[in-house]
Design an enzyme around this catalytic site. Sequence first.
Site, short mmCIF file in Angstrom:
data_model
loop_
_atom_site.label_atom_id
_atom_site.label_comp_id
_atom_site.label_asym_id
_atom_site.label_seq_id
_atom_site.Cartn_x
_atom_site.Cartn_y
_atom_site.Cartn_z
N HIS A 134 42.94 40.46 61.32
CA HIS A 134 42.80 39.13 61.92
C HIS A 134 42.71 39.23 63.45
CE1 HIS A 134 45.22 37.81 58.16
NE2 HIS A 134 43.98 37.40 57.99
N ARG A 163 34.93 41.84 55.39
CA ARG A 163 35.31 43.25 55.35
C ARG A 163 34.29 44.05 54.56
NH1 ARG A 163 41.04 41.53 53.20
NH2 ARG A 163 39.52 40.32 52.04
N SER A 219 46.15 40.76 53.87
CA SER A 219 47.55 40.32 53.95
C SER A 219 48.26 40.64 52.63
CB SER A 219 47.63 38.82 54.21
OG SER A 219 47.10 38.52 55.46
N LYS A 266 50.80 26.70 47.14
CA LYS A 266 50.54 28.15 47.18
C LYS A 266 51.80 28.86 47.67
CE LYS A 266 47.15 31.41 49.02
NZ LYS A 266 45.99 31.58 49.88
O1 PNS Z 1 43.09 33.52 54.35
P1 PNS Z 1 42.48 32.81 53.18
O2 PNS Z 1 43.55 32.50 52.16
O3 PNS Z 1 41.31 33.54 52.59
O4 PNS Z 1 41.92 31.40 53.74
C1 PNS Z 1 41.36 30.45 52.87
C2 PNS Z 1 41.16 29.10 53.58
C3 PNS Z 1 42.44 28.61 54.20
C4 PNS Z 1 40.11 29.25 54.66
C5 PNS Z 1 40.65 28.11 52.48
O5 PNS Z 1 41.49 28.14 51.39
C6 PNS Z 1 40.55 26.67 52.97
O6 PNS Z 1 39.72 26.35 53.79
N1 PNS Z 1 41.43 25.80 52.45
C7 PNS Z 1 41.46 24.39 52.80
C8 PNS Z 1 40.92 23.52 51.67
C9 PNS Z 1 39.41 23.33 51.77
O7 PNS Z 1 38.89 22.87 52.76
N2 PNS Z 1 38.68 23.68 50.69
C10 PNS Z 1 37.25 23.51 50.64
C11 PNS Z 1 36.51 24.74 51.15
S1 PNS Z 1 36.43 25.94 49.90
#
Ligand code: PNS
Length: 164
Positions: A20, A94, A132, A44
């Site tokens: 990150h 990645r 993570s 979550k």
């Molecule tokens: O680090 P991560 O868990 O891969 O991040 C995922 C994240 C937070 C970017 C994603 O889950 C997110 O944007 N969640 C908010 C809900 C949302 O907007 N969902 C619609 C897009 S898929």
Amino acid sequence: MAKGITAVFPGSFDPLTNGHVDIVTRSLKIFDRVVVAVLSNPQKATLFTVDERVQLIQEELCSRFEGVSVQSFSGLLVDFVQKAQAKIIIRGLRAISDYDYETQMALMNRNLSEDVETCFLITSEENSYISSSIVKQVATFGGNVSKFVPDRVQKALKTKVATK
Ligand code: PNS
């Protein structure tokens, strides 16, 4: 440098890894301001609370990099992006295995808000296998994660694992 442009770097950051940090560093070569957006989702299960994640990122990044701020968000990412007066979402890639999920999210976000673009940045090779989840797994069983996370995150992981 895209002058005056704010980009949002969203994620769970449970916890922040060197991967990150690498993406934030790369983002700042392109954008003036980066808002790290930490997902708060009570459904979550996370190792660190959202406040702990925000604090760790703040301590690690805000003193080191000008132009970085950290906020938590819940609900739709595109709504947060709009509130932050931004139009760019940054995601790190990645390996090719990230591609499917990331494309799905980027296309959904574009569908939800046509104004928002997702910008993918490729992580450095040494960070290309860090996540993570894998860091948490190793730390939970007492493994050494010092190569993969900043020192303060390593300390926080040790404390968390010891008190769990
Ligand atoms: O680090 P991560 O868990 O891969 O991040 C995922 C994240 C937070 C970017 C994603 O889950 C997110 O944007 N969640 C908010 C809900 C949302 O907007 N969902 C619609 C897009 S898929």
